[in-house]
Design a protein around this motif. Structure first.
Motif, PDB file in Angstrom:
ATOM      1  N   SER A  59       0.771  -0.929  -0.197  1.00  0.00           N
ATOM      2  CA  SER A  59       0.252  -0.181  -0.734  1.00  0.00           C
ATOM      3  C   SER A  59       0.665   0.991   0.015  1.00  0.00           C
ATOM      4  O   SER A  59       0.237   2.351  -0.957  1.00  0.00           O
ATOM      5  CB  SER A  59      -0.755   0.194   0.978  1.00  0.00           C
ATOM      6  N   LEU A  60       2.166   0.688   0.752  1.00  0.00           N
ATOM      7  CA  LEU A  60       2.913   2.245   0.833  1.00  0.00           C
ATOM      8  C   LEU A  60       3.419   2.904  -0.978  1.00  0.00           C
ATOM      9  O   LEU A  60       3.426   3.421  -1.049  1.00  0.00           O
ATOM     10  CB  LEU A  60       3.948   2.311   1.945  1.00  0.00           C
ATOM     11  N   VAL A  61       3.684   1.987  -0.952  1.00  0.00           N
ATOM     12  CA  VAL A  61       4.932   1.837  -2.271  1.00  0.00           C
ATOM     13  C   VAL A  61       3.941   1.911  -3.611  1.00  0.00           C
ATOM     14  O   VAL A  61       4.121   3.163  -3.558  1.00  0.00           O
ATOM     15  CB  VAL A  61       5.183   0.196  -2.841  1.00  0.00           C
ATOM     16  N   SER A  62       2.250   1.903  -3.116  1.00  0.00           N
ATOM     17  CA  SER A  62       1.926   2.021  -4.499  1.00  0.00           C
ATOM     18  C   SER A  62       0.659   3.302  -4.455  1.00  0.00           C
ATOM     19  O   SER A  62       0.786   4.346  -5.089  1.00  0.00           O
ATOM     20  CB  SER A  62      -0.135   1.124  -4.258  1.00  0.00           C
ATOM     21  N   GLN A  63       1.009   3.997  -3.016  1.00  0.00           N
ATOM     22  CA  GLN A  63       0.509   5.776  -2.608  1.00  0.00           C
ATOM     23  C   GLN A  63       0.779   6.210  -3.419  1.00  0.00           C
ATOM     24  O   GLN A  63       1.308   7.762  -3.064  1.00  0.00           O
ATOM     25  CB  GLN A  63       0.351   5.798  -1.375  1.00  0.00           C
ATOM     26  N   PHE A  85       5.080   6.543   5.073  1.00  0.00           N
ATOM     27  CA  PHE A  85       6.422   6.788   4.607  1.00  0.00           C
ATOM     28  C   PHE A  85       6.014   8.163   4.040  1.00  0.00           C
ATOM     29  O   PHE A  85       4.929   8.567   3.758  1.00  0.00           O
ATOM     30  CB  PHE A  85       6.469   6.171   2.532  1.00  0.00           C
ATOM     31  N   GLN A  86       7.282   9.880   3.394  1.00  0.00           N
ATOM     32  CA  GLN A  86       7.095  10.504   3.861  1.00  0.00           C
ATOM     33  C   GLN A  86       8.711  10.711   2.687  1.00  0.00           C
ATOM     34  O   GLN A  86       9.434  10.484   3.127  1.00  0.00           O
ATOM     35  CB  GLN A  86       7.204  11.155   5.019  1.00  0.00           C
ATOM     36  N   CYS A  87       8.530  11.459   1.849  1.00  0.00           N
ATOM     37  CA  CYS A  87       9.518  12.004   0.505  1.00  0.00           C
ATOM     38  C   CYS A  87       9.849  13.208   0.744  1.00  0.00           C
ATOM     39  O   CYS A  87       9.239  13.790   1.218  1.00  0.00           O
ATOM     40  CB  CYS A  87       8.918  11.166  -0.304  1.00  0.00           C
ATOM     41  N   ARG A  88      11.395  13.298   0.945  1.00  0.00           N
ATOM     42  CA  ARG A  88      11.455  14.585   1.292  1.00  0.00           C
ATOM     43  C   ARG A  88      10.760  16.005   0.425  1.00  0.00           C
ATOM     44  O   ARG A  88      10.616  15.407  -1.201  1.00  0.00           O
ATOM     45  CB  ARG A  88      13.167  15.244   0.699  1.00  0.00           C
ATOM     46  N   GLY A  89      10.457  16.662   0.559  1.00  0.00           N
ATOM     47  CA  GLY A  89       9.430  17.736  -0.107  1.00  0.00           C
ATOM     48  C   GLY A  89       9.680  18.854  -1.453  1.00  0.00           C
ATOM     49  O   GLY A  89       9.247  18.381  -2.300  1.00  0.00           O
ATOM     50  N   ASP A  90      11.356  18.048  -1.584  1.00  0.00           N
ATOM     51  CA  ASP A  90      11.792  18.801  -3.434  1.00  0.00           C
ATOM     52  C   ASP A  90      12.260  17.812  -4.234  1.00  0.00           C
ATOM     53  O   ASP A  90      12.337  17.840  -4.957  1.00  0.00           O
ATOM     54  CB  ASP A  90      12.912  20.190  -2.270  1.00  0.00           C
ATOM     55  N   LEU A  91      11.800  16.637  -3.651  1.00  0.00           N
ATOM     56  CA  LEU A  91      11.809  15.446  -4.348  1.00  0.00           C
ATOM     57  C   LEU A  91      10.859  15.470  -5.796  1.00  0.00           C
ATOM     58  O   LEU A  91       9.462  15.329  -5.092  1.00  0.00           O
ATOM     59  CB  LEU A  91      11.848  14.492  -3.105  1.00  0.00           C
ATOM     60  N   ALA A  92      11.334  15.423  -6.846  1.00  0.00           N
ATOM     61  CA  ALA A  92      10.144  14.995  -8.120  1.00  0.00           C
ATOM     62  C   ALA A  92       9.799  13.291  -7.365  1.00  0.00           C
ATOM     63  O   ALA A  92       9.556  12.721  -7.205  1.00  0.00           O
ATOM     64  CB  ALA A  92      11.223  15.247  -8.905  1.00  0.00           C
ATOM     65  N   SER A  93       7.739  13.273  -8.513  1.00  0.00           N
ATOM     66  CA  SER A  93       7.458  12.131  -7.656  1.00  0.00           C
ATOM     67  C   SER A  93       8.155  11.170  -8.443  1.00  0.00           C
ATOM     68  O   SER A  93       7.771  10.063  -7.467  1.00  0.00           O
ATOM     69  CB  SER A  93       6.357  13.141  -8.443  1.00  0.00           C
TER      70      SER A  93
END
Length: 296
Positions: A59-63, A85-93
């Motif tokens: 689910s996390l990877v899919s989202q 999960f959380q990605c850094r805000g300046d990371l591309a999708s």
């Protein structure tokens, strides 16, 4: 006596390519920063926990193709597992998805089937915990790293503290993510996506204070609290511009690497490797010409 035989030359050139690959991967957003693994493992004779954890990871990877923060729960009753999960805000999708896709494998490799785990990469992190797992304060420090170089005097502390003040205000108006630079000082702050603006500001302020105490006059540092993290780096020659491959929600440009002079060092390594490789090729070519001339 030859300069390099053909097999030796190709081994040498291959080593240059391998070294180049290692150098460029040093600033990759999938680089492991730290891991946190619970000491207790699942008691899972029927595989219920493993199934719930696998469903959570999926689910996390899919989202991660749709958003940079996601929190969910799988399982029922005692087998309930909450994760995010959380990605850094300046990371591309696309980079966010690629980063998160590495987390389940790393979690299994680094922690195994523990009842709670946290894996932090340069560009993203993931955590999960079973129902009833002991909670900690959002301001709890999980990890720190400080640069080896210290810079006392020269107004360094004043520049750093002003940059921190700007960061503390900016992360509130930026709703959880902020990057900026002030007089060669680059700062970045991010809060967990579930935090409100006020709590986020308080968390980042606490992290900045910890950076002042823990890292002192170090020219760079990263402080990871449970609910937020801050990073700062001093670049005496000016903050380098970030790679155009990623997007940013901040108006300020940011460097592509985690610390000062990393990009410059990699560029020197790559340039030197390419130069040496070209020189070797030229020498080999000249040697072959001389050999052909002697054969006549």
């Amino acid at each position: 006596m030859g300069f390099l035989s053909k097999p030796s030359f190709f081994r040498f050139f291959l080593s240059l390519l391998l070294f180049t690959n290692l150098a460029t991967s040093a600033t990759d957003y999938t680089t492991l920063v730290y891991k946190g693994c619970a000491k207790q493992a699942f008691t899972d004779p029927t595989g219920v926990y493993s199934q719930a954890l696998s469903a959570l990871f999926g689910s996390l990877v899919s989202q991660s193709t749709k958003t940079k923060f996601f929190k969910t729960t799988t399982g029922t009753g005692q087998t309930t597992i909450t994760g995010l999960f959380q990605c850094r805000g300046d990371l591309a999708s696309t980079d966010c998805h690629n980063c998160v896709s590495n987390l389940p494998v790393l979690s299994d490799k680094q922690c195994g089937n523990t009842i709670a785990a946290r894996i932090q990469l340069l560009g993203c992190y993931m955590l999960y915990e079973v129902a009833g797992f002991a909670q900690i304060s959002g301001f709890e420090m999980l990890y720190k790293t400080c640069g080896a170089t210290n810079l006392a005097g020269s107004g360094f502390e004043e520049r750093r503290d002003i940059a921190f003040s700007v960061m503390e205000n900016g992360v509130v108006s930026g709703h959880g993510f902020f990057t900026s630079n002030y007089q060669s000082m680059y700062v970045l702050a991010q809060c967990e996506g579930s935090l409100g603006d006020s709590d986020c500001g308080a968390c980042v302020k606490s992290a900045a204070q910890r950076a002042q105490v823990e890292c002192g006059n170090s020219v760079s540092g990263q402080i990871y609290l449970h609910k937020c993290f801050v990073s700062y780096s001093y670049y005496p020659n000016g903050v380098p511009r970030r790679s155009s491959s990623s997007s940013s929600s901040s108006s300020s440009s940011s460097p592509s690497g985690p610390g000062p002079n990393t990009g410059k060092t990699v560029a020197i390594i790559l340039g030197g490797a390419a130069g040496v490789g070209f020189l070797v090729i030229c020498l080999m070519f000249a040697r072959n010409l001389v050999k052909k001339h002697d054969d006549y």
